[in-house]
Design a protein around this motif. Structure first.
Motif, PDB file in Angstrom:
ATOM      1  N   ALA A   1       0.826  -1.208   0.000  1.00  0.00           N
ATOM      2  CA  ALA A   1       0.000   0.000   0.000  1.00  0.00           C
ATOM      3  C   ALA A   1       0.859   1.256   0.000  1.00  0.00           C
ATOM      4  CB  ALA A   1      -0.927   0.002   1.211  1.00  0.00           C
ATOM      5  N   ARG A   2       2.041   1.213   0.587  1.00  0.00           N
ATOM      6  CA  ARG A   2       2.920   2.382   0.640  1.00  0.00           C
ATOM      7  C   ARG A   2       3.776   2.532  -0.607  1.00  0.00           C
ATOM      8  NH1 ARG A   2       6.039   1.629   6.022  1.00  0.00           N
ATOM      9  NH2 ARG A   2       7.615   2.285   4.548  1.00  0.00           N
ATOM     10  N   ASN A   3       3.844   1.516  -1.444  1.00  0.00           N
ATOM     11  CA  ASN A   3       4.706   1.523  -2.615  1.00  0.00           C
ATOM     12  C   ASN A   3       3.947   2.085  -3.831  1.00  0.00           C
ATOM     13  OD1 ASN A   3       6.580   1.055  -4.571  1.00  0.00           O
ATOM     14  ND2 ASN A   3       6.652  -1.173  -4.280  1.00  0.00           N
ATOM     15  N   PRO A   4       4.338   3.243  -4.358  1.00  0.00           N
ATOM     16  CA  PRO A   4       3.633   3.806  -5.523  1.00  0.00           C
ATOM     17  C   PRO A   4       3.807   2.960  -6.788  1.00  0.00           C
ATOM     18  CG  PRO A   4       5.274   5.367  -4.670  1.00  0.00           C
ATOM     19  CD  PRO A   4       5.353   4.147  -3.849  1.00  0.00           C
ATOM     20  N   GLN A   5       4.907   2.238  -6.881  1.00  0.00           N
ATOM     21  CA  GLN A   5       5.130   1.384  -8.056  1.00  0.00           C
ATOM     22  C   GLN A   5       4.068   0.281  -8.125  1.00  0.00           C
ATOM     23  OE1 GLN A   5       7.149   1.870 -10.522  1.00  0.00           O
ATOM     24  NE2 GLN A   5       6.511  -0.019 -11.556  1.00  0.00           N
ATOM     25  N   TYR A   6       3.660  -0.232  -6.992  1.00  0.00           N
ATOM     26  CA  TYR A   6       2.624  -1.269  -6.952  1.00  0.00           C
ATOM     27  C   TYR A   6       1.320  -0.726  -7.526  1.00  0.00           C
ATOM     28  CZ  TYR A   6      -0.829  -4.484  -5.031  1.00  0.00           C
ATOM     29  OH  TYR A   6      -1.874  -5.356  -4.899  1.00  0.00           O
TER      30      TYR A   6
ATOM     31  N   ARG B   1       0.954   1.817  -9.604  1.00  0.00           N
ATOM     32  CA  ARG B   1       1.120   2.051 -11.049  1.00  0.00           C
ATOM     33  C   ARG B   1       0.957   0.750 -11.833  1.00  0.00           C
ATOM     34  NH1 ARG B   1       6.147   4.727  -9.803  1.00  0.00           N
ATOM     35  NH2 ARG B   1       5.546   6.718  -8.932  1.00  0.00           N
ATOM     36  N   GLU B   2       1.526  -0.319 -11.303  1.00  0.00           N
ATOM     37  CA  GLU B   2       1.414  -1.621 -11.967  1.00  0.00           C
ATOM     38  C   GLU B   2      -0.039  -2.088 -12.001  1.00  0.00           C
ATOM     39  OE1 GLU B   2       2.273  -4.953 -14.010  1.00  0.00           O
ATOM     40  OE2 GLU B   2       3.668  -3.316 -13.614  1.00  0.00           O
ATOM     41  N   LEU B   3      -0.769  -1.870 -10.919  1.00  0.00           N
ATOM     42  CA  LEU B   3      -2.193  -2.237 -10.894  1.00  0.00           C
ATOM     43  C   LEU B   3      -2.979  -1.447 -11.939  1.00  0.00           C
ATOM     44  CD1 LEU B   3      -3.205  -2.606  -7.137  1.00  0.00           C
ATOM     45  CD2 LEU B   3      -3.094  -4.374  -8.864  1.00  0.00           C
ATOM     46  N   ALA B   4      -2.692  -0.158 -12.028  1.00  0.00           N
ATOM     47  CA  ALA B   4      -3.411   0.675 -13.001  1.00  0.00           C
ATOM     48  C   ALA B   4      -3.068   0.266 -14.430  1.00  0.00           C
ATOM     49  CB  ALA B   4      -3.070   2.146 -12.772  1.00  0.00           C
ATOM     50  N   ARG B   5      -1.799  -0.074 -14.682  1.00  0.00           N
ATOM     51  CA  ARG B   5      -1.380  -0.453 -16.020  1.00  0.00           C
ATOM     52  C   ARG B   5      -1.988  -1.788 -16.443  1.00  0.00           C
ATOM     53  NH1 ARG B   5       2.448  -3.389 -18.145  1.00  0.00           N
ATOM     54  NH2 ARG B   5       3.576  -3.773 -16.236  1.00  0.00           N
ATOM     55  N   SER B   6      -2.076  -2.743 -15.517  1.00  0.00           N
ATOM     56  CA  SER B   6      -2.600  -4.071 -15.863  1.00  0.00           C
ATOM     57  C   SER B   6      -4.127  -4.123 -15.860  1.00  0.00           C
ATOM     58  CB  SER B   6      -2.048  -5.119 -14.899  1.00  0.00           C
ATOM     59  OG  SER B   6      -2.568  -4.920 -13.604  1.00  0.00           O
ATOM     60  N   GLY B   7      -4.783  -3.119 -15.295  1.00  0.00           N
ATOM     61  CA  GLY B   7      -6.239  -3.123 -15.264  1.00  0.00           C
ATOM     62  C   GLY B   7      -6.816  -3.796 -14.031  1.00  0.00           C
ATOM     63  N   ASP B   8      -5.972  -4.206 -13.116  1.00  0.00           N
ATOM     64  CA  ASP B   8      -6.447  -4.861 -11.899  1.00  0.00           C
ATOM     65  C   ASP B   8      -6.886  -3.871 -10.829  1.00  0.00           C
ATOM     66  OD1 ASP B   8      -6.093  -7.378 -12.884  1.00  0.00           O
ATOM     67  OD2 ASP B   8      -4.093  -7.651 -12.017  1.00  0.00           O
ATOM     68  N   LEU B   9      -6.737  -2.601 -11.084  1.00  0.00           N
ATOM     69  CA  LEU B   9      -7.140  -1.591 -10.109  1.00  0.00           C
ATOM     70  C   LEU B   9      -8.652  -1.620  -9.890  1.00  0.00           C
ATOM     71  CD1 LEU B   9      -5.981   0.570  -8.313  1.00  0.00           C
ATOM     72  CD2 LEU B   9      -6.360   2.221 -10.120  1.00  0.00           C
ATOM     73  N   THR B  10      -9.416  -1.892 -10.941  1.00  0.00           N
ATOM     74  CA  THR B  10     -10.874  -1.983 -10.786  1.00  0.00           C
ATOM     75  C   THR B  10     -11.247  -3.182  -9.913  1.00  0.00           C
ATOM     76  OG1 THR B  10     -11.026  -3.222 -12.846  1.00  0.00           O
ATOM     77  CG2 THR B  10     -11.385  -0.850 -12.967  1.00  0.00           C
TER      78      THR B  10
END
Length: 170
Positions: free
Chosen positions: A124-129, A131-140
């Protein structure tokens, strides 16, 4: 020729036999040398019954002493049902023990909780994590899971308050 309804009903309810030619449908034979005999099982049941009878007898005496004459009257109301109730309680307890052991229902160690929460916190504290979620579409998907968790929490609050909105102050 029309058969009577009782004959048709009997045929419909009759158990069907599986064909013996299909080896997958045959029941597996079990050759277990560790299966307890009926004498061993009966002895174990008697031991359990004796221990439960002793324990419930002590609890009964303590209840009579604690509750006084009311407890004694309540115990006497059981009458002949006291012994079967003790036995059924003992059997129920033993079945629960066996299920607990067979299903491995023991809670996880505290170290497992610590490792899971430390992993969640570090992600949760890592911004790279993120970004990766948003790029892969798993953020939804993560958002939907969070919404479900929040909804379950709110339902629990509503049940705890016994009111949809606010607390009943009376």
């Amino acid at each position: 020729m029309v058969r009577p309804i009782s004959a048709r009903l009997a045929q419909a309810v009759r158990p069907r036999r599986l064909p013996q030619s299909n080896p997958r449908l045959r029941q597996q034979q079990r050759f277990a040398s560790s299966t307890p005999t009926s004498e061993e099982m009966q002895k174990k049941a008697q031991d359990v019954f004796a221990s439960v009878q002793k324990g419930l007898g002590q609890a009964f005496e303590a209840g009579k002493k604690f509750l006084g004459p009311v407890g004694e009257k309540a115990g006497n109301l059981l009458g002949a049902y006291r012994e079967p109730l003790q036995y059924n309680f003992a059997v129920f307890r033993e079945v629960l023990k066996q299920v607990y052991v067979a299903e491995r229902l023991q809670p996880p160690p505290l170290s497992a909780f610590a490792s899971v929460y430390s992993t969640l916190w570090s992600r949760a504290r890592n911004p790279q994590y993120w970004r990766e979620l948003a790029r892969s579409g798993d953020l939804t998907k993560v958002g939907i899971y969070a919404l479900e968790a929040y909804g379950i929490f709110k339902i629990g609050e509503i049940i705890g308050r016994r009111s949809l909105v606010g607390y009943n102050i009376q």
